[in-house]
Each structure stands twice: as C-alpha cells, then as structure tokens.
Design a protein around this motif. Structure first.
Motif, PDB file in Angstrom:
ATOM      1  N   ALA A  54     -16.965  -5.626   3.978  1.00 14.60           N
ATOM      2  CA  ALA A  54     -16.770  -4.746   2.577  1.00 14.60           C
ATOM      3  C   ALA A  54     -17.385  -3.124   3.048  1.00 14.60           C
ATOM      4  O   ALA A  54     -16.772  -2.369   2.276  1.00 14.60           O
ATOM      5  CB  ALA A  54     -18.715  -5.086   1.943  1.00 14.60           C
ATOM      6  N   ALA A  55     -17.290  -2.989   4.759  1.00 16.15           N
ATOM      7  CA  ALA A  55     -17.467  -1.584   5.027  1.00 16.15           C
ATOM      8  C   ALA A  55     -15.852  -1.706   5.599  1.00 16.15           C
ATOM      9  O   ALA A  55     -15.811  -0.369   6.655  1.00 16.15           O
ATOM     10  CB  ALA A  55     -18.370  -1.629   6.755  1.00 16.15           C
ATOM     11  N   LEU A  56     -15.181  -2.527   5.713  1.00 16.06           N
ATOM     12  CA  LEU A  56     -14.075  -2.397   6.471  1.00 16.06           C
ATOM     13  C   LEU A  56     -13.203  -0.690   5.539  1.00 16.06           C
ATOM     14  O   LEU A  56     -13.084  -0.788   3.845  1.00 16.06           O
ATOM     15  CB  LEU A  56     -12.317  -3.468   5.724  1.00 16.06           C
ATOM     16  CG  LEU A  56     -13.073  -4.578   7.167  1.00 16.06           C
ATOM     17  CD1 LEU A  56     -12.308  -5.958   5.812  1.00 16.06           C
ATOM     18  CD2 LEU A  56     -12.481  -4.451   7.651  1.00 16.06           C
ATOM     19  N   PRO A  57     -12.574  -0.304   5.589  1.00 12.56           N
ATOM     20  CA  PRO A  57     -11.757   1.141   5.086  1.00 12.56           C
ATOM     21  C   PRO A  57     -10.722   0.373   4.213  1.00 12.56           C
ATOM     22  O   PRO A  57      -9.783  -0.459   4.523  1.00 12.56           O
ATOM     23  CB  PRO A  57     -11.441   1.863   6.569  1.00 12.56           C
ATOM     24  CG  PRO A  57     -10.873   1.046   7.489  1.00 12.56           C
ATOM     25  CD  PRO A  57     -12.066   0.242   7.519  1.00 12.56           C
ATOM     26  N   ALA A  58     -10.726   0.941   3.516  1.00 12.37           N
ATOM     27  CA  ALA A  58      -9.879   0.911   2.287  1.00 12.37           C
ATOM     28  C   ALA A  58      -8.286   1.718   1.926  1.00 12.37           C
ATOM     29  O   ALA A  58      -9.009   2.644   2.699  1.00 12.37           O
ATOM     30  CB  ALA A  58     -10.392   1.036   0.791  1.00 12.37           C
ATOM     31  N   MET A  59      -7.417   1.035   2.733  1.00  7.67           N
ATOM     32  CA  MET A  59      -5.964   1.675   2.259  1.00  7.67           C
ATOM     33  C   MET A  59      -5.297   2.427   1.506  1.00  7.67           C
ATOM     34  O   MET A  59      -5.432   3.876   2.150  1.00  7.67           O
ATOM     35  CB  MET A  59      -4.305   1.090   2.495  1.00  7.67           C
ATOM     36  CG  MET A  59      -4.951  -0.298   4.198  1.00  7.67           C
ATOM     37  SD  MET A  59      -3.344  -1.407   3.628  1.00  7.67           S
ATOM     38  CE  MET A  59      -2.214  -0.424   4.564  1.00  7.67           C
ATOM     39  N   GLY A  60      -6.414   2.285   0.520  1.00 11.73           N
ATOM     40  CA  GLY A  60      -6.015   3.731  -0.712  1.00 11.73           C
ATOM     41  C   GLY A  60      -6.203   4.422  -0.602  1.00 11.73           C
ATOM     42  O   GLY A  60      -6.040   5.588  -1.146  1.00 11.73           O
ATOM     43  N   ALA A  61      -7.585   4.465   0.351  1.00 10.13           N
ATOM     44  CA  ALA A  61      -8.667   5.655   0.635  1.00 10.13           C
ATOM     45  C   ALA A  61      -8.285   6.823   1.430  1.00 10.13           C
ATOM     46  O   ALA A  61      -8.242   7.805   1.183  1.00 10.13           O
ATOM     47  CB  ALA A  61      -9.839   5.380   0.087  1.00 10.13           C
ATOM     48  N   HIS A  62      -7.033   6.529   1.561  1.00  3.87           N
ATOM     49  CA  HIS A  62      -7.023   6.822   2.747  1.00  3.87           C
ATOM     50  C   HIS A  62      -5.154   7.267   2.747  1.00  3.87           C
ATOM     51  O   HIS A  62      -3.781   7.718   3.512  1.00  3.87           O
ATOM     52  CB  HIS A  62      -7.073   6.623   4.389  1.00  3.87           C
ATOM     53  CG  HIS A  62      -7.518   6.643   5.028  1.00  3.87           C
ATOM     54  ND1 HIS A  62      -8.632   7.007   5.422  1.00  3.87           N
ATOM     55  CD2 HIS A  62      -9.148   5.718   4.989  1.00  3.87           C
ATOM     56  CE1 HIS A  62      -9.769   7.608   5.693  1.00  3.87           C
ATOM     57  NE2 HIS A  62     -10.161   5.738   5.553  1.00  3.87           N
ATOM     58  N   LEU A  63      -4.752   7.399   1.732  1.00  4.36           N
ATOM     59  CA  LEU A  63      -2.836   7.401   0.951  1.00  4.36           C
ATOM     60  C   LEU A  63      -2.442   8.256   1.783  1.00  4.36           C
ATOM     61  O   LEU A  63      -1.400   9.068   2.095  1.00  4.36           O
ATOM     62  CB  LEU A  63      -2.522   7.679  -0.206  1.00  4.36           C
ATOM     63  CG  LEU A  63      -1.445   7.194  -0.727  1.00  4.36           C
ATOM     64  CD1 LEU A  63      -0.796   6.262  -0.534  1.00  4.36           C
ATOM     65  CD2 LEU A  63      -1.505   6.355  -2.639  1.00  4.36           C
ATOM     66  N   PRO A  64      -2.896   9.613   1.397  1.00  2.71           N
ATOM     67  CA  PRO A  64      -2.942  11.493   1.325  1.00  2.71           C
ATOM     68  C   PRO A  64      -2.659  11.364   3.216  1.00  2.71           C
ATOM     69  O   PRO A  64      -1.259  11.623   3.387  1.00  2.71           O
ATOM     70  CB  PRO A  64      -4.338  12.108   1.480  1.00  2.71           C
ATOM     71  CG  PRO A  64      -4.840  11.412   0.732  1.00  2.71           C
ATOM     72  CD  PRO A  64      -4.504  10.376   0.826  1.00  2.71           C
ATOM     73  N   LEU A  65      -3.328  10.173   3.668  1.00  2.00           N
ATOM     74  CA  LEU A  65      -2.558  10.408   5.714  1.00  2.00           C
ATOM     75  C   LEU A  65      -1.756   9.444   5.932  1.00  2.00           C
ATOM     76  O   LEU A  65      -1.201  10.198   6.459  1.00  2.00           O
ATOM     77  CB  LEU A  65      -4.282  10.065   6.002  1.00  2.00           C
ATOM     78  CG  LEU A  65      -4.045  10.014   7.328  1.00  2.00           C
ATOM     79  CD1 LEU A  65      -5.111  10.173   7.683  1.00  2.00           C
ATOM     80  CD2 LEU A  65      -3.537   7.969   7.917  1.00  2.00           C
ATOM     81  N   ILE A  66      -1.954   8.269   5.512  1.00  2.00           N
ATOM     82  CA  ILE A  66      -1.073   7.603   5.333  1.00  2.00           C
ATOM     83  C   ILE A  66       0.691   8.107   4.863  1.00  2.00           C
ATOM     84  O   ILE A  66       1.968   8.036   5.301  1.00  2.00           O
ATOM     85  CB  ILE A  66      -0.673   6.154   4.315  1.00  2.00           C
ATOM     86  CG1 ILE A  66      -1.941   5.106   4.506  1.00  2.00           C
ATOM     87  CG2 ILE A  66       0.607   5.203   4.338  1.00  2.00           C
ATOM     88  CD1 ILE A  66      -3.083   4.270   3.832  1.00  2.00           C
ATOM     89  N   LYS A  67       0.896   9.046   3.572  1.00  5.13           N
ATOM     90  CA  LYS A  67       1.973   9.593   2.940  1.00  5.13           C
ATOM     91  C   LYS A  67       2.636  10.665   4.424  1.00  5.13           C
ATOM     92  O   LYS A  67       3.613  11.029   4.650  1.00  5.13           O
ATOM     93  CB  LYS A  67       1.680  10.041   1.694  1.00  5.13           C
ATOM     94  CG  LYS A  67       1.216   8.960   0.652  1.00  5.13           C
ATOM     95  CD  LYS A  67       1.292  10.089  -0.469  1.00  5.13           C
ATOM     96  CE  LYS A  67       1.854   9.135  -1.490  1.00  5.13           C
ATOM     97  NZ  LYS A  67       1.705   9.756  -3.210  1.00  5.13           N
TER      98      LYS A  67
END
Length: 326
Positions: A54-67
């Motif tokens: 449950a504590a794994l970071p969600a990729m969607g929450a870091h979408l601005p950084l990814i882009k």
C-alpha cells in the motif's frame, strides 16, 4: 524486452506474472515489474506485506515529473502539459532503460528482494476516493503507457507488465507496446472467452499472443484448451503447493517451486526471447504514431489546445536514439 500478462479477473495472471518475474530475477536478469492493474496485487504476489504494498508510490501521482523528464530537450513538445499518454519520443527526448538509475525510477520504483535477487517494482496506484465517479482507470494507466513509449530495452532486460483484467487492456494503444503477450486462461468457457476477444482485437495489429493454461488439473483440461485456442496454447500450469503457501502469507524459497511450473516458466522465457529477436522497430513506431493521432483527433487536441500531430518526429525510433543526459 517488454512482456504483458493479460487475462480475465481471477485467471491467475498476477500469480503467473509474479512467478515469471521471480524466474527472471533468479537467473540474474534485470527486471522491471509494473503493476498496471487498478486492483493492485503484484506487490503482494512478489512477497510484500499489505502495508508495504500500500505504501508503494503511484506512478500517476508523479505524472508531471515523468513527463518533464521524458520530454528532455525535444523541440517538438512545447511543454510537459502538452504531453499525453501516447506522446511518442523524438530527438531530444529522454528514454528509459530497464537497468539504469534515473529520476523516474527514484520517484516511482522500489526495489524488491526475491530470494536475494533484486528487481524493481512500479505501480499505477489504485483508485482513490477523489477518483470515484469522476475518473476513468485509464487516467491511472496513462503513466505506464507513456513510460513504455519512451523505453529502449535490450535483449537481456525485461519489463514485465501485469495488465488490467479482461479485454479492457485494448481500451488504449498500450497493448501494442509489447514484444509478446501471455494470456492466462482457465480451462473454462469464460476463460477462453477472453482469449477470443483478445484474438479478435489483436488481429489487425500483429500481436504475438500466446495462451498459458492455468489451474489445469488433467489431460481433459489440456484437451479443452487445445481445442479452444489451437496452436496459441503455449504452456499449462497446474496446482502448486508453493503458490498456495505464498497465498497464505508464507515465504518459501523459490527453489522449492515444483518442476512442472519451472518448465512452463522456461518455455515462456524462451518464447519472449525469440519474440524480441523478431522486433520490428518500424512497425512499433507506426503503431505508436497511429494511436497518438487517434487520441489527438478524438480528444487531446481540444484539451491541450495544440495540434499534437506536430509532436511526431518522422523517422525517429528508440532504436536510433542519441543518448540524452539524465
């Protein structure tokens, strides 16, 4: 190489994808495991407890950084805000390798120890209360698709994706991003119905689709699957005491996995390796562009206020990319 596991809910696709990830890691292969199913179970299947998963970071929450990272210095992309899930890389874009260090992995990936063998795990993230009634799950999986579009992977590097259940995987162009797709099917009418849907949807896209029969109890089950899917039946897996033990929260050594299951996993690996050797970068790029233009015309141009067709860099593929600094 990029490998997808698909199948109807409850077929065992997460279990088999986790076994395959363990199999690769035990052989010392670099592995990036991605849970692209909104029902997040891959972390637990790989040995994490519920709190750790449950504590794994969600990729969607870091979408601005990814882009922002993937955009790099690509002059065809005016800003990260104009990137969508299908935005293709071009000259100046940053590409991801399975076995490297970069800001995307530092933010989104976490190491998992598989009997002393390391792998990386990334997850889309589950639906949150804020998503209910206002968001589609594709808003979560878009980060996975964008990363796969910008991934250049070698023969001995594996990105293994546990896809969303059922035929919903075809609701985006992500299904064309893989060298091989393993469809996990039970020996039941419902089990093979999803196969027929996949086969129909994938027909025009030259998808390398192989069926892995799961929960197979005897020759009658094998015969049923062979009659239903023909030559697409690649391997079968039966009951496993090792799997049952892990599902109860135990952590037996992977060395104790039953030999028939090991043989099936070896067949999957050899099939994936052969599929990578046949990768057609031209077709890969053509499909990427096809789905980007479809998304641009149907909704993304209006949303971004930009003609996203101008993001396409003619002739560019990840295979001929110049390295960009991280």
């Amino acid at each position: 190489m990029k490998i997808a596991f698909v199948g109807k809910g409850g077929s065992g696709k997460t279990t088999l994808s986790s076994l395959f990830i363990r199999h690769l890691a035990a052989q010392g292969r670099p592995v990036l495991a991605i849970d692209a199913d909104i029902n997040q179970h891959l972390g637990v299947a790989l040995g994490l407890d519920e709190e750790e998963a449950a504590a794994l970071p969600a990729m969607g929450a870091h979408l601005p950084l990814i882009k922002d990272y993937l955009r790099g210095t690509n002059p065809r992309i005016a800003s990260a805000d104009t990137m969508i899930k299908t935005t293709p890389p071009g000259e100046g874009s940053r590409l991801l390798r399975v076995d490297e260090d970069n800001p995307v992995y530092r933010a989104c990936a976490r190491p998992v120890d598989l009997d002393g063998h390391p792998a990386r795990l990334m997850v889309t993230g589950p639906f949150t209360e804020a998503d209910l009634g206002v968001a589609c799950y594709h808003s979560k999986t878009g980060a996975v698709e964008l990363c796969l579009n910008h991934m250049t992977d070698g023969r001995d590097e594996y990105a293994v994706v546990d896809m969303t259940a059922g035929s919903d995987s075809f609701a985006s162009g992500m299904f064309t991003r893989f060298d091989v797709t393993f469809l996990v099917a039970e020996p039941t009418r419902k089990g093979v119905a999803v196969y027929r849907q996949y086969k129909e949807y994938a027909r025009d896209y030259d998808i390398a689709l192989h069926v892995v029969g799961n929960k197979v109890e005897g020759e009658d089950d094998v015969a049923f699957l062979r009659e239903a899917v023909g030559g697409d039946l690649l391997a079968t897996v039966g009951r496993s005491d090792w799997v049952r033990s892990t599902e109860k929260g135990n952590r037996p050594s992977f060395d104790l996995l039953e030999e028939p299951a090991r043989q099936a996993l070896g067949t999957l690996r050899r099939t994936a390796d052969a599929a990578y050797a046949r990768r057609d970068w031209g077709r890969y790029r053509q499909q990427m562009v096809h789905f980007h233009l479809r998304n641009a015309e149907s909704w993304a141009n209006a949303k971004t206020g930009v003609d996203l067709a101008t993001q396409i860099d003619p002739g560019f593929t990840p295979a001929n990319a110049s390295p960009q600094p991280a």
